[in-house]
Design a protein around this motif. Structure first.
Motif, PDB file in Angstrom:
ATOM      1  N   LYS A 171       6.830 -10.340  -4.341  1.00 37.88           N
ATOM      2  CA  LYS A 171       8.260 -10.128  -4.120  1.00 37.88           C
ATOM      3  C   LYS A 171       8.532  -8.963  -3.173  1.00 37.88           C
ATOM      4  CE  LYS A 171       9.484 -11.861  -8.730  1.00 37.88           C
ATOM      5  NZ  LYS A 171      10.133 -11.527 -10.026  1.00 37.88           N
ATOM      6  N   LEU A 172       7.527  -8.134  -2.965  1.00 38.83           N
ATOM      7  CA  LEU A 172       7.610  -7.026  -2.019  1.00 38.83           C
ATOM      8  C   LEU A 172       6.593  -7.259  -0.920  1.00 38.83           C
ATOM      9  CD1 LEU A 172       8.554  -4.160  -1.164  1.00 38.83           C
ATOM     10  CD2 LEU A 172       6.803  -3.233  -2.691  1.00 38.83           C
ATOM     11  N   VAL A 173       6.979  -7.026   0.329  1.00 38.51           N
ATOM     12  CA  VAL A 173       6.109  -7.273   1.462  1.00 38.51           C
ATOM     13  C   VAL A 173       4.753  -6.594   1.248  1.00 38.51           C
ATOM     14  CG1 VAL A 173       7.092  -5.305   2.712  1.00 38.51           C
ATOM     15  CG2 VAL A 173       5.940  -7.141   3.974  1.00 38.51           C
ATOM     16  N   ALA A 174       3.682  -7.314   1.498  1.00 34.42           N
ATOM     17  CA  ALA A 174       2.331  -6.860   1.151  1.00 34.42           C
ATOM     18  C   ALA A 174       1.909  -5.586   1.867  1.00 34.42           C
ATOM     19  CB  ALA A 174       1.327  -7.974   1.444  1.00 34.42           C
ATOM     20  N   SER A 175       2.439  -5.341   3.053  1.00 34.80           N
ATOM     21  CA  SER A 175       2.000  -4.174   3.835  1.00 34.80           C
ATOM     22  C   SER A 175       2.723  -2.888   3.448  1.00 34.80           C
ATOM     23  CB  SER A 175       2.208  -4.438   5.326  1.00 34.80           C
ATOM     24  OG  SER A 175       3.574  -4.671   5.616  1.00 34.80           O
ATOM     25  N   ALA A 176       3.673  -2.942   2.513  1.00 32.95           N
ATOM     26  CA  ALA A 176       4.343  -1.727   2.055  1.00 32.95           C
ATOM     27  C   ALA A 176       3.327  -0.807   1.381  1.00 32.95           C
ATOM     28  CB  ALA A 176       5.465  -2.074   1.090  1.00 32.95           C
ATOM     29  N   ASP A 177       3.327   0.462   1.743  1.00 34.70           N
ATOM     30  CA  ASP A 177       2.353   1.436   1.260  1.00 34.70           C
ATOM     31  C   ASP A 177       2.951   2.207   0.079  1.00 34.70           C
ATOM     32  OD1 ASP A 177       0.568   3.507   0.843  1.00 34.70           O
ATOM     33  OD2 ASP A 177       0.275   3.936   2.975  1.00 34.70           O
ATOM     34  N   LEU A 178       2.395   1.999  -1.124  1.00 27.72           N
ATOM     35  CA  LEU A 178       2.926   2.622  -2.340  1.00 27.72           C
ATOM     36  C   LEU A 178       2.061   3.776  -2.828  1.00 27.72           C
ATOM     37  CD1 LEU A 178       3.793  -0.620  -4.374  1.00 27.72           C
ATOM     38  CD2 LEU A 178       5.177   0.553  -2.650  1.00 27.72           C
ATOM     39  N   ARG A 179       1.158   4.256  -1.995  1.00 25.06           N
ATOM     40  CA  ARG A 179       0.175   5.239  -2.459  1.00 25.06           C
ATOM     41  C   ARG A 179       0.742   6.630  -2.696  1.00 25.06           C
ATOM     42  NH1 ARG A 179      -4.351   4.469   2.039  1.00 25.06           N
ATOM     43  NH2 ARG A 179      -2.429   4.338   3.280  1.00 25.06           N
ATOM     44  N   THR A 180       1.919   6.929  -2.179  1.00 26.07           N
ATOM     45  CA  THR A 180       2.477   8.273  -2.340  1.00 26.07           C
ATOM     46  C   THR A 180       3.291   8.362  -3.627  1.00 26.07           C
ATOM     47  OG1 THR A 180       2.620   8.548   0.066  1.00 26.07           O
ATOM     48  CG2 THR A 180       3.880  10.081  -1.295  1.00 26.07           C
ATOM     49  N   THR A 181       2.735   9.042  -4.622  1.00 25.89           N
ATOM     50  CA  THR A 181       3.444   9.303  -5.869  1.00 25.89           C
ATOM     51  C   THR A 181       3.450  10.799  -6.120  1.00 25.89           C
ATOM     52  OG1 THR A 181       1.439   9.000  -7.198  1.00 25.89           O
ATOM     53  CG2 THR A 181       2.849   7.070  -6.869  1.00 25.89           C
ATOM     54  N   VAL A 182       4.494  11.287  -6.771  1.00 28.99           N
ATOM     55  CA  VAL A 182       4.664  12.722  -7.006  1.00 28.99           C
ATOM     56  C   VAL A 182       5.085  12.951  -8.452  1.00 28.99           C
ATOM     57  CG1 VAL A 182       5.268  13.232  -4.600  1.00 28.99           C
ATOM     58  CG2 VAL A 182       7.055  12.575  -6.210  1.00 28.99           C
ATOM     59  N   PRO A 183       4.869  14.167  -8.986  1.00 33.31           N
ATOM     60  CA  PRO A 183       5.234  14.436 -10.376  1.00 33.31           C
ATOM     61  C   PRO A 183       6.738  14.408 -10.622  1.00 33.31           C
ATOM     62  CG  PRO A 183       3.610  16.017  -9.591  1.00 33.31           C
ATOM     63  CD  PRO A 183       4.093  15.277  -8.392  1.00 33.31           C
ATOM     64  N   ASN A 184       7.524  14.904  -9.675  1.00 32.71           N
ATOM     65  CA  ASN A 184       8.970  14.996  -9.817  1.00 32.71           C
ATOM     66  C   ASN A 184       9.682  14.213  -8.733  1.00 32.71           C
ATOM     67  OD1 ASN A 184       9.960  16.652 -12.061  1.00 32.71           O
ATOM     68  ND2 ASN A 184       8.703  18.267 -11.156  1.00 32.71           N
ATOM     69  N   GLN A 185      10.808  13.600  -9.081  1.00 34.43           N
ATOM     70  CA  GLN A 185      11.521  12.770  -8.132  1.00 34.43           C
ATOM     71  C   GLN A 185      11.950  13.531  -6.884  1.00 34.43           C
ATOM     72  OE1 GLN A 185      12.747  10.070  -6.037  1.00 34.43           O
ATOM     73  NE2 GLN A 185      11.953   9.411  -8.020  1.00 34.43           N
ATOM     74  N   LEU A 186      12.387  14.786  -7.039  1.00 38.36           N
ATOM     75  CA  LEU A 186      12.853  15.541  -5.890  1.00 38.36           C
ATOM     76  C   LEU A 186      11.744  15.759  -4.869  1.00 38.36           C
ATOM     77  CD1 LEU A 186      15.334  16.949  -4.661  1.00 38.36           C
ATOM     78  CD2 LEU A 186      14.551  19.067  -5.723  1.00 38.36           C
ATOM     79  N   ASP A 187      10.498  15.757  -5.333  1.00 39.38           N
ATOM     80  CA  ASP A 187       9.387  15.906  -4.398  1.00 39.38           C
ATOM     81  C   ASP A 187       9.384  14.795  -3.357  1.00 39.38           C
ATOM     82  OD1 ASP A 187       8.718  17.981  -6.055  1.00 39.38           O
ATOM     83  OD2 ASP A 187       7.069  16.955  -7.043  1.00 39.38           O
ATOM     84  N   CYS A 188       9.885  13.613  -3.741  1.00 41.02           N
ATOM     85  CA  CYS A 188       9.954  12.501  -2.784  1.00 41.02           C
ATOM     86  C   CYS A 188      10.932  12.810  -1.655  1.00 41.02           C
ATOM     87  CB  CYS A 188      10.373  11.204  -3.485  1.00 41.02           C
ATOM     88  SG  CYS A 188       9.007  10.323  -4.299  1.00 41.02           S
ATOM     89  N   LEU A 189      12.042  13.428  -1.990  1.00 40.25           N
ATOM     90  CA  LEU A 189      13.000  13.802  -0.952  1.00 40.25           C
ATOM     91  C   LEU A 189      12.371  14.798   0.018  1.00 40.25           C
ATOM     92  CD1 LEU A 189      15.826  13.768   0.294  1.00 40.25           C
ATOM     93  CD2 LEU A 189      16.489  15.560  -1.330  1.00 40.25           C
TER      94      LEU A 189
END
Length: 350
Positions: free
Chosen positions: A232-250
């Motif tokens: 359901k999500l395009v296969a080439s989307a890169d999901l490897r970046t995860t962070v402990p806190n949501q604000l870190d994503c910003l």
């Protein structure tokens, strides 16, 4: 470094680092005492223990629970039980409700640098915490706040470090196996946040070959991972970046390290308010509900919080609507209609 680091963006970057340090420090200082709920029967009192809930061992295996996990909570009650008795038995300066919260989610739970030397915690979630403390301990300020990273919310509850977590926490079937939830107090959905100049249009094919940031242990990561496996999500989307806190994503987005952030639309709207160079892309692609999370066997506390929520919604002077108007109307919508949770259903019997 993008221009977004100015103003609230810069504060966000500093807050993210501080939150990581503070969160770790809090983890070392939090009490280890654990509390258990009263085991007495009845729909108006503390209820039965969860040991009798064989059907809840794997809630996601039950189609009804998986479809509507927000309905799996206990009926409201103002009665005390073992858990609440232990909270009330705390003496002196320790006679406080211990609550896990966020301290860097703008307008939800954050330290306002303009509020004075103490920079007290403010926001929609914080208002609810004060209301619960008022009901249980008779003092809205009788709260010990614990800054909890997104990925530590459930461990903090299970290990007895906090009495509850009020931190934009989505109710889902997987989490129901680990903690108990109140009835929902807010409605939202997953949404994409990206720079205004980006060619990303929303949760669609424009995410191809894009780096997407999510918080560890968040429903956003679970949803994206599930969607990618299901095609359901395009296969080439890169999901490897995860962070402990949501604000870190910003912060990662501001630094150009990722192309987009996926999080609850309610949080994303607040982040867009912090940094005018980013915006929400497309419509929400899920429907989710925030709930107050507590220990699985803290039945009396769950019932008490549900009673608080009933009264909070009815309070037209200083209740749910007033809090929405104060904190969220500027970043979401002047009308709260889209954010109001459905009438609660209390389908968990024990």
């Amino acid at each position: 470094m993008r221009a977004g680091l100015r103003g609230w963006g810069g504060v966000g970057a500093m807050a993210a680092v501080c939150a990581l340090v503070l969160g770790f420090a809090c983890a070392l200082l939090l009490p280890l005492a654990q509390s258990r709920a009263d085991g007495s029967p009845g729909t108006g009192g503390p209820g039965l223990t969860r040991a009798d809930q064989t059907a809840d061992d794997k809630p996601c295996d039950n189609p009804a629970i998986k479809a509507h996990p927000e309905e799996q909570t206990l009926s409201p009650s103002s009665a005390d039980g073992t858990t609440i008795d232990k909270i009330k038995a705390r003496e002196g300066a320790k006679r406080k409700l211990i609550v896990g919260v966020d301290q860097n989610s703008y307008r939800w739970g954050y330290r306002n640098p303009n509020s004075g030397p103490k920079a007290d915690l403010e926001g929609f979630d914080i208002d609810l915490v004060h209301r619960i403390a008022q009901d249980i301990l008779g003092d809205p300020k009788a709260v010990q706040f614990k800054a909890i990273p997104t990925n530590q919310r459930i461990p903090a509850i299970q290990k007895g470090r906090v009495d509850m977590v009020v931190r934009t926490m989505t109710i889902n079937c997987k989490r129901l196996a680990d903690v108990a939830f109140s009835a929902p107090y807010f409605k939202t959905g997953q949404q994409v946040l990206a720079p205004k100049s980006s060619d990303i249009k929303g949760y669609d094919g424009t995410l191809a070959h894009k780096k997407i940031c999510t918080a560890e242990g968040s429903t956003a990561f679970s949803q994206l991972d599930e969607d990618k496996r299901a095609g359901k999500l395009v296969a080439s989307a890169d999901l490897r970046t995860t962070v402990p806190n949501q604000l870190d994503c910003l912060v990662r987005l501001q630094l150009g390290e990722v192309d987009a952030v996926v999080t609850d639309g309610a949080l994303a709207a607040s982040q867009a308010a912090q940094d005018p160079t980013v915006e929400l892309k497309g419509s929400p692609f899920t429907t989710e509900y925030y709930g107050v999370a507590m220990k699985s066997d803290a039945d009396d506390l769950v019932r008490r919080v549900n009673q608080v929520l009933v009264d909070y919604r009815k309070d037209t002077t200083d209740g749910w609507q007033a809090s929405y108007d104060r904190w969220l109307s500027a970043t979401l919508d002047k009308s709260s209609a889209k954010s109001e949770p459905p009438p609660p259903k209390y389908l968990r019997k024990n």
